[in-house]
Design a protein around this motif. Sequence first.
Motif, PDB file in Angstrom:
ATOM      1  N   GLY A  26       0.787  -1.227   0.000  1.00 53.68           N
ATOM      2  CA  GLY A  26       0.000   0.000   0.000  1.00 53.68           C
ATOM      3  C   GLY A  26       0.820   1.279   0.000  1.00 53.68           C
ATOM      4  O   GLY A  26       0.260   2.362   0.084  1.00 53.68           O
ATOM      5  N   ALA A  27       2.147   1.143  -0.051  1.00 52.38           N
ATOM      6  CA  ALA A  27       3.043   2.314  -0.017  1.00 52.38           C
ATOM      7  C   ALA A  27       2.790   3.162   1.232  1.00 52.38           C
ATOM      8  O   ALA A  27       2.648   4.382   1.168  1.00 52.38           O
ATOM      9  CB  ALA A  27       2.909   3.146  -1.290  1.00 52.38           C
ATOM     10  N   LEU A  28       2.729   2.469   2.373  1.00 57.01           N
ATOM     11  CA  LEU A  28       2.531   3.114   3.663  1.00 57.01           C
ATOM     12  C   LEU A  28       3.700   2.762   4.589  1.00 57.01           C
ATOM     13  O   LEU A  28       4.311   1.703   4.426  1.00 57.01           O
ATOM     14  CB  LEU A  28       1.251   2.596   4.339  1.00 57.01           C
ATOM     15  N   PRO A  29       3.949   3.582   5.596  1.00 53.06           N
ATOM     16  CA  PRO A  29       4.921   3.173   6.608  1.00 53.06           C
ATOM     17  C   PRO A  29       4.380   1.967   7.384  1.00 53.06           C
ATOM     18  O   PRO A  29       3.176   1.889   7.664  1.00 53.06           O
ATOM     19  CB  PRO A  29       5.032   4.392   7.524  1.00 53.06           C
ATOM     20  N   ARG A  30       5.246   1.055   7.734  1.00 51.65           N
ATOM     21  CA  ARG A  30       4.840  -0.117   8.510  1.00 51.65           C
ATOM     22  C   ARG A  30       4.190   0.319   9.820  1.00 51.65           C
ATOM     23  O   ARG A  30       3.212  -0.258  10.274  1.00 51.65           O
ATOM     24  CB  ARG A  30       6.057  -1.004   8.790  1.00 51.65           C
ATOM     25  N   SER A  31       4.731   1.384  10.415  1.00 50.42           N
ATOM     26  CA  SER A  31       4.198   1.870  11.691  1.00 50.42           C
ATOM     27  C   SER A  31       2.737   2.315  11.558  1.00 50.42           C
ATOM     28  O   SER A  31       1.953   2.152  12.497  1.00 50.42           O
ATOM     29  CB  SER A  31       5.060   3.017  12.232  1.00 50.42           C
ATOM     30  N   THR A  32       2.361   2.846  10.405  1.00 48.11           N
ATOM     31  CA  THR A  32       0.977   3.267  10.194  1.00 48.11           C
ATOM     32  C   THR A  32       0.046   2.062  10.161  1.00 48.11           C
ATOM     33  O   THR A  32      -1.008   2.057  10.805  1.00 48.11           O
ATOM     34  CB  THR A  32       0.852   4.070   8.875  1.00 48.11           C
ATOM     35  N   VAL A  33       0.445   1.044   9.435  1.00 50.57           N
ATOM     36  CA  VAL A  33      -0.372  -0.173   9.371  1.00 50.57           C
ATOM     37  C   VAL A  33      -0.486  -0.792  10.767  1.00 50.57           C
ATOM     38  O   VAL A  33      -1.586  -1.160  11.201  1.00 50.57           O
ATOM     39  CB  VAL A  33       0.206  -1.187   8.363  1.00 50.57           C
ATOM     40  N   HIS A  34       0.621  -0.874  11.472  1.00 49.73           N
ATOM     41  CA  HIS A  34       0.614  -1.435  12.825  1.00 49.73           C
ATOM     42  C   HIS A  34      -0.306  -0.624  13.732  1.00 49.73           C
ATOM     43  O   HIS A  34      -1.115  -1.184  14.487  1.00 49.73           O
ATOM     44  CB  HIS A  34       2.041  -1.466  13.386  1.00 49.73           C
ATOM     45  N   HIS A  35      -0.198   0.703  13.670  1.00 56.64           N
ATOM     46  CA  HIS A  35      -1.025   1.566  14.510  1.00 56.64           C
ATOM     47  C   HIS A  35      -2.516   1.352  14.219  1.00 56.64           C
ATOM     48  O   HIS A  35      -3.325   1.224  15.146  1.00 56.64           O
ATOM     49  CB  HIS A  35      -0.642   3.030  14.289  1.00 56.64           C
ATOM     50  N   LEU A  36      -2.880   1.321  12.943  1.00 50.32           N
ATOM     51  CA  LEU A  36      -4.285   1.138  12.588  1.00 50.32           C
ATOM     52  C   LEU A  36      -4.812  -0.228  13.026  1.00 50.32           C
ATOM     53  O   LEU A  36      -5.987  -0.363  13.365  1.00 50.32           O
ATOM     54  CB  LEU A  36      -4.480   1.315  11.080  1.00 50.32           C
ATOM     55  N   ALA A  37      -3.945  -1.222  13.028  1.00 46.37           N
ATOM     56  CA  ALA A  37      -4.365  -2.579  13.405  1.00 46.37           C
ATOM     57  C   ALA A  37      -4.383  -2.803  14.909  1.00 46.37           C
ATOM     58  O   ALA A  37      -4.993  -3.768  15.374  1.00 46.37           O
ATOM     59  CB  ALA A  37      -3.436  -3.602  12.749  1.00 46.37           C
TER      60      ALA A  37
END
Length: 125
Positions: A26-37
Amino acid sequence: MNPLQALIRTRMAEKHWSFAEVARRGALPRSTVHHLATNEQPSRPPHPQTLTRLAAGLDLPAERVRAAAAEATEHTVLTLTTDPEVEFLVSAVGRLSREDRRYVAKLVRTLLARSAADDTGKIGV
């Protein structure tokens, strides 16, 4: 677990993807995905572009991801348009001071009134 968390985690489990894989796709920072999850109580919905990228990372329709985010935060999630000027205005207005937002709102109301008057054949404001 909120609806956005559930959607992310379920999809990751179905596809056997890690946070890093969803982020890469998704061309996102890993930290963003982790935070949302993992953030149980988001105070506001993520930025529309973040949700669009998350949807791409999860290989899901963007509307499905937006709906889950809206339900998780009890807010309406704005949909991005294909017009870059509208996208810019929508994303930038939240960064303005309260006083500046009021000024922008007054300007927009004036422009809309002028446009409506032009449409009815009246002289502009």
